[in-house]
Structures are given as C-alpha cells and as structure tokens.
Design a protein around this motif. Structure first.
Motif, PDB file in Angstrom:
ATOM      1  N   TYR A 526       0.860  -1.182   0.000  1.00  0.00           N
ATOM      2  CA  TYR A 526       0.000   0.000   0.000  1.00  0.00           C
ATOM      3  C   TYR A 526       0.899   1.235   0.000  1.00  0.00           C
ATOM      4  O   TYR A 526       1.821   1.341   0.789  1.00  0.00           O
ATOM      5  CB  TYR A 526      -0.891  -0.007   1.254  1.00  0.00           C
ATOM      6  CG  TYR A 526      -1.711   1.255   1.417  1.00  0.00           C
ATOM      7  CD1 TYR A 526      -1.168   2.375   2.042  1.00  0.00           C
ATOM      8  CD2 TYR A 526      -3.007   1.331   0.926  1.00  0.00           C
ATOM      9  CE1 TYR A 526      -1.900   3.539   2.179  1.00  0.00           C
ATOM     10  CE2 TYR A 526      -3.751   2.492   1.066  1.00  0.00           C
ATOM     11  CZ  TYR A 526      -3.196   3.590   1.685  1.00  0.00           C
ATOM     12  OH  TYR A 526      -3.915   4.741   1.803  1.00  0.00           O
ATOM     13  N   THR A 528       0.879   5.703  -0.653  1.00  0.00           N
ATOM     14  CA  THR A 528       0.162   6.930  -0.973  1.00  0.00           C
ATOM     15  C   THR A 528       0.829   7.576  -2.181  1.00  0.00           C
ATOM     16  O   THR A 528       1.985   7.278  -2.503  1.00  0.00           O
ATOM     17  CB  THR A 528       0.224   7.924   0.203  1.00  0.00           C
ATOM     18  OG1 THR A 528       1.598   8.284   0.432  1.00  0.00           O
ATOM     19  CG2 THR A 528      -0.354   7.308   1.463  1.00  0.00           C
ATOM     20  N   VAL A 681      -7.059   4.489  -5.545  1.00  0.00           N
ATOM     21  CA  VAL A 681      -8.079   5.061  -4.658  1.00  0.00           C
ATOM     22  C   VAL A 681      -8.118   6.580  -4.811  1.00  0.00           C
ATOM     23  O   VAL A 681      -7.110   7.260  -4.589  1.00  0.00           O
ATOM     24  CB  VAL A 681      -7.804   4.682  -3.189  1.00  0.00           C
ATOM     25  CG1 VAL A 681      -8.893   5.233  -2.285  1.00  0.00           C
ATOM     26  CG2 VAL A 681      -7.702   3.166  -3.043  1.00  0.00           C
ATOM     27  N   LEU A 694     -10.398  -2.091   0.442  1.00  0.00           N
ATOM     28  CA  LEU A 694      -9.055  -2.581   0.116  1.00  0.00           C
ATOM     29  C   LEU A 694      -8.995  -4.100   0.073  1.00  0.00           C
ATOM     30  O   LEU A 694      -8.185  -4.683  -0.656  1.00  0.00           O
ATOM     31  CB  LEU A 694      -8.037  -2.041   1.126  1.00  0.00           C
ATOM     32  CG  LEU A 694      -7.858  -0.515   1.137  1.00  0.00           C
ATOM     33  CD1 LEU A 694      -6.872  -0.106   2.216  1.00  0.00           C
ATOM     34  CD2 LEU A 694      -7.394  -0.008  -0.213  1.00  0.00           C
ATOM     35  N   VAL A 710      -1.736  -1.144  -4.017  1.00  0.00           N
ATOM     36  CA  VAL A 710      -2.691  -0.043  -3.854  1.00  0.00           C
ATOM     37  C   VAL A 710      -1.956   1.286  -4.013  1.00  0.00           C
ATOM     38  O   VAL A 710      -0.940   1.512  -3.351  1.00  0.00           O
ATOM     39  CB  VAL A 710      -3.366  -0.069  -2.458  1.00  0.00           C
ATOM     40  CG1 VAL A 710      -4.372   1.077  -2.345  1.00  0.00           C
ATOM     41  CG2 VAL A 710      -4.030  -1.402  -2.196  1.00  0.00           C
ATOM     42  N   ASP A 712      -2.875   5.141  -3.467  1.00  0.00           N
ATOM     43  CA  ASP A 712      -3.926   5.949  -2.858  1.00  0.00           C
ATOM     44  C   ASP A 712      -3.605   7.432  -3.029  1.00  0.00           C
ATOM     45  O   ASP A 712      -2.592   7.921  -2.536  1.00  0.00           O
ATOM     46  CB  ASP A 712      -4.041   5.599  -1.368  1.00  0.00           C
ATOM     47  CG  ASP A 712      -5.322   6.130  -0.738  1.00  0.00           C
ATOM     48  OD1 ASP A 712      -5.789   7.194  -1.178  1.00  0.00           O
ATOM     49  OD2 ASP A 712      -5.827   5.489   0.193  1.00  0.00           O
ATOM     50  N   ASN A 715      -5.945   9.221   0.834  1.00  0.00           N
ATOM     51  CA  ASN A 715      -5.825   8.874   2.250  1.00  0.00           C
ATOM     52  C   ASN A 715      -4.369   8.807   2.698  1.00  0.00           C
ATOM     53  O   ASN A 715      -3.466   8.640   1.895  1.00  0.00           O
ATOM     54  CB  ASN A 715      -6.518   7.531   2.504  1.00  0.00           C
ATOM     55  CG  ASN A 715      -7.958   7.553   2.056  1.00  0.00           C
ATOM     56  OD1 ASN A 715      -8.816   8.110   2.722  1.00  0.00           O
ATOM     57  ND2 ASN A 715      -8.235   6.973   0.888  1.00  0.00           N
TER      58      ASN A 715
END
Length: 1001
Positions: A526, A528, A681, A694, A710, A712, A715
C-alpha cells in the motif's frame, strides 16, 4: 518440561496408546494391511458379521467360497471407478446382487431407535504403525487410521526436539510418497493425510508429488484480532494433542465422514487451450470451520432459539462451505429432548453464484430431494411465504428480501394449517457478500433517492436497522457472517465477555488468514501518491539508473489538482501497463475507487479517450454505480455506458478483454474477483469501509504468485492503519523502503558467496523461454541444487540468515518495482533466480508445492536481439511472451574496438576465440572489478590517472578469480601484459566513473 521426544517411538507410541486406551481403538500389525486394496480384510469382515450377519448368510448361499473376494472386489471396483469413491462407499454402502451392505453407521439424529444406536457403536476403529503402501516395501508410513477395515487417514510424524518439523513431513509426502499407491490414490485411498510435529499440523486430501497442496489444520493462537497461525502452548501436553484427544475420537471421525467431508466437482477452463474440464477435490474442513459448527450446535442445544450468533470470519475462511455445513446441520438439529430446534433454515445471500455454490455444497453433503430451494430476486413475498409454509427445509434467497422475511416470520395467517409465527426459523445472513443491496434493501422503508448519500448507506447498518425495528423474535435465531462487524452489529449479535465487551461468538481473524496463506496482505504494498512520487523522483534523478520517458513524466506531477482528470488518468493507465498488466499470466485487473458517481462518468470518458489516443487495444473498462447521473443535458447509467445490463457487469469484467472497473459505492464489499491485482483510490475511505474496500484485492489466484498493489491519491498511512487496527494489527511497509535498501541487501547477499552469477544468467535464459521443457526443468533444478548445497555447507545460524535476507530482498524488490520506475536488469535477473531458489529450497513449506506452472513474473525489460533493446510501441500485443533480460550494455564504438582486438589476437596467436563469448567474458570480469572494495576506495580518493595504476595492479587477481568464465582466453591475457592492458584498458574509464558516482550516491 518435556525432554527430547523420539519421533518413531515415544511420540508415536504416545498417540497409539491414547487411541487404544482412551478412544477405544484396536491396534493392528502392519502385516494385516492389504496394500492392493488399502484394507484390513479381517476387521472389515468382523464388522460385517457383527452388524449384517443375515445379509452375509444370504450372499454366501449365492457366492459360496468366493464370497469374501466378491465383496472386496465389488467394493474396490466401485471405489476406484470414475463416479465412485471411498467416501461415497462409506456414506451410502454398496449393493451386491440386490443385497445392500452398509460399510459405516452414522450417528442417529435422535435416541428414539436403540437398534440404530447399537449399530453405531459397532463401528470398529483401528490404528497401524509403520505401514508399507508400496510393493517394494521401500516406503513406510508412520501411522494409518482405519474405520471398519478401510484406511481413511495417514500420518507422517516428526519431533521438533529432534530438529525436525511438519515441514520435513510435508517434504516426505511430496518426495517419497507415490500418489499411485492404493493407500494414497485420489478418492480411493485415504480421505486426508496429515503432516504433524509436536507443535503444528498440516493436511492434504490429494497427493500430487511436488505439487501437493497442504493446508493448516491448526487451532490458531493468541487472542482477538491478534490471533494468528499455529497452536497454543501447553505446559503439560503437546500443542497438537487435540488431534488424538478430539479429532481422532470415534464420534468426531464419523461426524466428519457423514456430515462434513464431501467431493467438490467444478468445471475449470484451461487458460492455454481454452478447453473446459471437470475437476474434483475432496473438501475436508479446516479446523476453524469444524470448530464454529460444533460450538454453534452445542450452544443451540442449550439455548435453542433464544440467541443470535455473530460469526466473524475473515475473507479466505471458506465461508461458502461453512454456511453450507451450518445450514445442513441446522436443518436436522435436535435438542436434548430429541425435538427439532428449527423448522426452516433461510440463507440470505447477495450473489446468485454463491447460491449455486451453496446448493452444490449442500447437495454434496445430503442427497434428499427437495432439501433446498433457491429463490431468485424475482420472487415475491407471496412466493417466499409459500416456500416457508412447505416442507422445504433450506430456502436460499437474496438479502434484498430480508425485510419481507422479517415480516413473514411474524405472520399469523395459517393457510397451510401452521402459522409462520408458530414455526421456528434459523436465518443465516451472508452479509459480507452484499455489495449491491442498497436500493432493494431499503425499498420497503424508504423512497428511492437520487443523491449520492443514499448510495453510501451501508448494508450492515440497514440489516441492524431492520432487526432493531422488529426486535429479537423468540422463534428466530440469526447467524450473521461478517469479516468486519461494526459496533452496532456487535451489540446486536455479539455476546458480552467477562469485561462486558460485546464479542463475536466465533472468530477467525484476518491476521490468521494472512499468516496461513488464504488471503493476501493488501497493506503489504500500500502506498500513498506522495510516497509514490518521492520514490520515482529519487530514481529519475539518479544518473546510474535508466528510466523510460513515460515514467519520468510521472515524477513531474508534484501536486495534482483534484480536477485534473487527464493527469491522473495517465498515471493510472501507464502504471498499470508498466507494473501490473503482465501479472497473473497477463490476466491482471484493476479497480479504481471513485469519489462520486459523477466522477466515475468523467473518468470513464477520460480513460476511454486516453486508451484510444494511444492505440491501446487490450485495455477494456467498465463502470459500476447505481441510479442515474445527470451531466449537462446528458443522462448516464451503468448500463448505458457499459452497453450491458447491470446484473452482467461482474461476469463481463471477468473476461480477458476488460482490465479496469471504475466503481462509485458499488462492488467495494463482497466482490470476489481473484484477478484483481491493483487498486487506485481517489476517495476518502475510513473505518470498516476502508477495510472492506481494500480487501477486494486480498484473494489469492493459484497457480500464480499474486502481489496486490494499492496507490492511494487521497488517504494517509495513518488513516489506513487506524481503519485496520480493530481487525488486524499490521505495519505498513511503503514508508520504509527505498532503492538503497534493496542495493544494500544485494551487497549482503553477494557477501555470502552462495549464488553463482553464471547460474543466475543460465536460469534466467530458461525462465524466459516461451515454453519450458522437461530438460529445462532439470537444468533449473541443477542450478538451485548447487546453490542449496553451498548454503548447507555453512553453519545453521548463517543458513537461517541467508534465507531471511533472500526473502527480505524479494519482498522489498517486489514493492519497489511496483511503485517506482526502477529499471535495473541485473537486479531483475537476481530477483527471478532468488524467487525460484526459495521455492526450491523450501519444498517443505505448506501451501502449493514446487511448480513452475504460472509462477514466472513477467519483467518489463525488452529482449535484446540485434544489439539493441526493443522499445514498446503504442499498439500493444494482447499475447505477451516473457522477455529475456540480457545484460550486455556495450556502446558500439567499444564493441567494435574489442572485436577488432580479439580478431587481431586470433590472427597473431592462431587462436579461434568466439568474439561474442570473449566480449561477454570481459564484461563479467568488469562486473567483478566493479564490486572491488579496493578499487572503490581508489576511485574515491584518486584522479583517473592515479586510479589506473591500482586498476591494472588488480587485473591479475580478477583474471584468476574469473578464470572459470573463460579459462583459455583469460590464461592468454595473464601471460601477455600488452594484450591484457589493451583489452582491459577499455573499461578503466567506465569503471572509474561508475565507482566515483556510486560513492557520491
């Protein structure tokens, strides 16, 4: 404290003694085993004579002295037939000359018939040790469990205190046990095979040599969401003592055979040929599945319909089978007074495909006509009422009909003579699959709304609202399955613990599911957008690393404006093409989480335009949202954009043509698509919604090694950690990984001196062939075996350190490759080699065995053919062949110079050195010099001229070290200073420059 336990004596004898003294087993000698039929003949006929003497006498009149052989061959012919099985023979018996023989007596549902109870007690359980299943008597199985003479379970035992574990037992099953032996023959031999040490247990229902798949059969350890894989530690007994104290009890085994184990049959499409074939597998419950059913039934016998039950089982728990087993058992459950507890069982689910799975699973457990009825979403409340009034025991309907059911079970009318309010119901709610239930669910209590707020309504909240408005009905027990219960759900369905906190009745945590390998950790990769940008910027600015133009442009987008759809569209599509698309044998898909329905429409248009502008022909996309979206004068719906009806979206997305699914408050809960590999996302998500969203990526996709990712845009790490905390305590990786960490790990790996660079080269040539032949596999095994041998020559602590370091490298490199424009061919080759080396070295690990099928991770590096790297064109080819990574990156001027030198050497010495091989050998020598610590220090502290002095001083050492690469050519250079200086002087400037830059880094 226990001392050292000897696997084949004390430990084995402890189990046998308990089975005989406490469980009523008969101990038999291995000489009593008939390996041709996997049978103890004597005990089979003892059972038949004790229970069906009259039938045997009638058959004896017909067959005389041939009776025993006739019975055994009739049973065996059925068991080994295509449609037959040992399980079916035990459950249903066999017929001989119109006479029925029962081979196992199940436990009666009530105590009304003492004769049935007596027959049940006549079942004979026995155990043998040191059983030889093969004709040559070379294999020896530690323990075999029999019922009425039939071999049903095998055990390979290991003792941890002697330095062995269940992994050694797994290796034994994969390497030393022949699946063709009658004892292990699929469907005809043992129903299950256990690999067990004194701490853990693993099982398989089908031996398939090195490909054999093992599942854990452990209780789990720890508490709450922190409960993980393994077993509790006890002071006075083994962690696996539950196996002989519970699982091998007569009652438990007969319950397993008659109520749990079944053969699943489904059609499987071959991804290569496109042909469909029927695949069967024996389903044996995992421990938590067996545990939840037995505990629920035990509680119901005491509390009857007075309680509700919350089953908090993570994705990957095998929920469909758990629901099928529960429904089947509830349909025939009696209390202590032999009275039926439930008249009807209602299963509420949101997926038609699950309905079919449930029906198949239940019918596999019980073959009664009319036992189950599936009612689709077109059925009315009147249809439901008729079904509930009938004798159908199990009714499956959609969760959208939940309000109808709540009203119906309070109905006082009695057209059938029995008012529904006077009947007792078990309602099983498969909440976690309710991804599209919104508008239908609330239709009874709310008017349709066109705002996004309406579609935000959570199904779990809606269920709670419906139940709270009605109150707990005394004639209804509800069984709610969910992986992520909200506080309101816990309060309504949960039970208070000793501290007054409400908890689920049964828990199988996300942590345990991840540790046991049933789902993937979606937070492992994950990141960002902020981190994604920083990583790419770091690598784009690094002069040592090559970056494609498209990837450089990603790093230029420092601060994306929320409305700049075109920029985000480009980032998502190009990231998917570079890092995700070729995963899962070029079948990988992605989900884009949109902030609103309007955003879904806008992005669909942007995606479509970008794809068309770039002539990408294999990037189909679909949208998913409810209701209508007004954009200016145009009106859009999911169906109008996709060109298909809403109920077909999920099925269409499964097709190879579609890569992206853009969703707005739809398919974020319960959508089960194993090919989903990436998620982008663009919406604020929190709490349960974040976990559920998720978790769409967490499905494993055998036989492929799937790495979910992921990206994002909205978030923060803190948001996501906070959301997952109630369900799984985890540590995010992305904010701790950078490229330097990966290179540091490579240096550490090289410092162990166990991986031969030539083996890495050769293995990669094979791994990237379009077709891997049997000979190739043998060569790969040779390279891996040679490396394994070097590792095993070291002390045990160093061996462990090497394996941990190799795993850490694979883990970090996979993450960095997904989030960055890192383009290092040598690193990719090393990664490919180490990935397969770990599979080879750890053949004893649980899960899927050592199998090359579908495991190769396609790299993004082009194959070098004529001295140049092929560059990707705008038009893509949907059929992707795996490229080979070639490391000879030599400028044409230097290559010509070296070729001319070698040509001159051939002429003056009468040699016949191959130019390409000689050039490659020199490059390997160059790589050795690049790794020299002395030369790095010299480059750091000296001018280029002074550096050359130490460079040429080191050449002889390097030629000797690299002698194995090209013995004749390097020996010639060692004996000729002028040639040596001319040839290797070619690299001096390059090495000096690289080492100085590397140090500056």
């Amino acid at each position: 404290m226990r001392g050292q336990i000897d696997e084949r004596h004390e430990y084995q004898r402890e189990i046998i003694d308990h089975l005989v003294k406490e469980n009523g087993y008969v101990e038999r000698n291995h000489r009593d085993f008939d390996k041709n039929y996997a049978l103890d003949r004597e005990l089979l006929f003892e059972f038949l004579k004790d229970t069906q003497e009259d039938t045997l006498e009638e058959l004896e009149k017909i067959f005389g002295d041939d009776l025993e052989e006739t019975i055994i061959n009739t049973i065996n012919n059925f068991i080994i037939s295509k449609k037959g099985s040992l399980l079916s023979a035990l459950k249903h018996g066999i017929d001989i000359n119109n006479k029925h023989l029962t081979l196992l007596y199940g436990k009666p549902a009530t105590s009304f018939n003492p004769e049935l109870s007596k027959l049940y007690d006549e079942n004979i359980f026995s155990v043998m040790e040191e059983v030889y299943p093969d004709e040559a008597n070379k294999e020896r199985v530690d323990l075999v469990i029999f019922v009425n003479g039939f071999a049903i379970i095998s055990f390979e035992l290991k003792s941890n205190s002697q330095g062995q574990s269940y992994k050694d037992a797994i290796k034994q099953y994969r390497k030393d046990r022949n699946p063709k032996n009658r004892l292990f023959r699929f469907k005809a031999g043992c129903l299950v095979n256990f690999a067990m040490d004194t701490e853990e247990v693993y099982m398989t229902t089908q031996l398939d040599k090195e490909k054999t798949f093992f599942l854990p059969f452990n209780m789990g350890k720890g508490e709450g969401v922190n409960s993980g894989a393994g077993n509790p530690i006890f002071e006075d007994k083994h962690s696996v003592s539950y196996m002989w104290e519970d699982i091998l009890k007569k009652d438990t085994l007969i319950e397993l055979i008659t109520k749990f184990i079944f053969i699943e049959s489904k059609e499987v499409k071959d991804q290569v040929t496109g042909k469909t074939r029927r695949k069967e597998r024996i389903i044996f419950p995992r421990y938590h599945q067996l545990d939840v059913i037995r505990k629920t039934l035990g509680d119901l016998k005491i509390n009857k319909t007075s309680q509700n039950y919350l089953i908090q089982h993570s994705a990957g728990s095998g929920k469909t089978n758990s629901i099928a087993w529960l429904a089947h058992r509830l349909a025939s459950l009696h209390d202590e007074d032999d009275k039926v507890i439930f008249d009807n069982v209602i299963i509420m689910t949101d997926r038609v495909v699950v309905d079919r799975q449930l029906q198949k699973a239940i019918m596999g457990l019980e073959h009664k006509v009319g036992l189950i009825r599936v009612m689709d979403d077109k059925c009315t409340s009147a249809d439901l009422k008729l079904a509930l009034e009938s004798n159908t025991k199990i009714i499956v309907t959609t969760i959208q009909k939940f309000p109808y059911v709540v009203d119906l079970i309070k109905d006082e009318s009695n057209q059938s003579g029995v008012a529904l309010r006077d009947k007792k119901f078990a309602v099983i709610i498969d909440e976690a699959h309710s991804s599209t239930a919104g508008k239908d669910m609330m239709a009874v209590t709310s008017a349709l709304s066109s705002t996004d707020d309406f579609y935000e309504q959570d199904v779990q909240d809606q269920l709670v609202q419906e139940i709270q408005s009605s109150g707990k009905q005394k004639n209804v027990s509800m069984f709610a399955f969910t992986a992520t219960p909200k506080p309101t759900t816990l309060r309504l369905f949960g039970r208070p613990d000793k501290h007054g906190n409400y908890r689920a009745f049964h828990l199988y945590s996300m942590k345990q599911a991840i540790e046991e390998g049933f789902i993937l950790d979606v937070l492992a990769n994950y990141t960002t957008y902020e981190t994604y940008y920083e990583l790419n910027k770091e690598i784009a600015d690094d002069p040592e690393l090559k970056t494609a133009d498209a990837k450089r442009q990603i790093a230029q987008q420092i601060d994306l404006d929320e409305t700049n759809i075109a920029q985000r569209t480009k980032i998502i599509i190009e990231h998917f093409r570079d890092h995700v698309m070729s995963e899962l044998g070029n079948q990988a898909k992605a989900m884009v989480i949109m902030a609103s329905r309007k955003a879904a429409v806008k992005y669909q248009q942007a995606f479509k335009k970008y794809i068309e502008d770039h002539d990408y022909t294999d990037m189909g996309l679909l949208v998913a949202f409810s209701g209508k979206v007004q954009d200016g004068e145009s009106e859009f719906t999911e169906a109008s954009i996709n060109g298909i009806s809403e109920d077909r979206t999920a099925r269409e997305f499964n097709k190879d043509a579609y890569r992206f699914l853009l969703v707005a408050n739809k398919y974020q809960v319960g959508f089960d698509q194993p090919k989903l590999t990436a998620m982008y996302v663009m919406k604020k998500i929190a709490g349960v919604n974040a976990v559920q969203t998720l978790s769409r990526l967490n499905r494993i996709c055998p036989p492929y090694d799937k790495t979910p990712f992921v990206l994002d845009f909205v978030n923060s790490y803190e948001d996501i950690e906070e959301a997952f905390a109630p369900y799984y305590t985890t540590t995010l990786l992305a904010d701790t990984v950078n490229k330097q960490l990966v290179y540091n790990l490579v240096e550490k790996i090289e410092g162990f001196y166990v991986i031969d660079p030539m083996s890495v080269e050769s293995a990669n040539r094979i791994l990237h062939k379009s077709r891997i032949e049997s000979r190739d596999k043998k060569n790969l095994n040779f390279y891996f075996a040679a490396t394994q041998k070097k590792i095993k020559e070291l002390d045990e602590l160093t061996q462990q350190e090497i394996i941990v370091t190799l795993r850490h490298f694979v883990r970090c490199y996979e993450f960095l490759l997904q989030v960055s424009s890192l383009n290092d061919i040598e690193l990719q080759k090393l990664y490919n080699f180490i990935s397969y080396l770990l599979k080879y070295v750890d053949i004893s690990r649980p899960g899927q065995g050592y199998d090359l099928t579908g495991k190769i991770k396609a790299s993004k590096f082009a194959q070098k053919k004529t001295g140049e790297h092929l560059k990707g064109t705008k038009r893509s080819n949907p059929v992707v062949k795996l490229p080979i990574a070639d490391d000879i990156q030599l400028g044409e001027d230097k290559k010509k110079k070296l070729s001319a030198i070698i040509e001159e050497i051939n002429q003056t010495t009468g040699s016949n050195f191959d130019k390409d091989i000689a050039v490659k050998s020199m490059l390997q020598l160059r790589d050795l010099m690049m790794k020299s610590g002395d030369l790095r220090n010299s480059a750091k502290n000296n001018s280029e001229h002074d550096f050359e002095l130490s460079y040429f001083d080191r050449i002889d050492d390097m030629l000797i070290e690299g002698l194995e690469h090209n013995k004749e050519f390097f020996t010639l250079l060692l004996n000729n200073d002028e040639l040596k200086k001319e040839v290797l002087g070619t690299f001096a400037e390059e090495i000096y420059s690289s080492l100085r830059k590397g140090d500056a880094r």
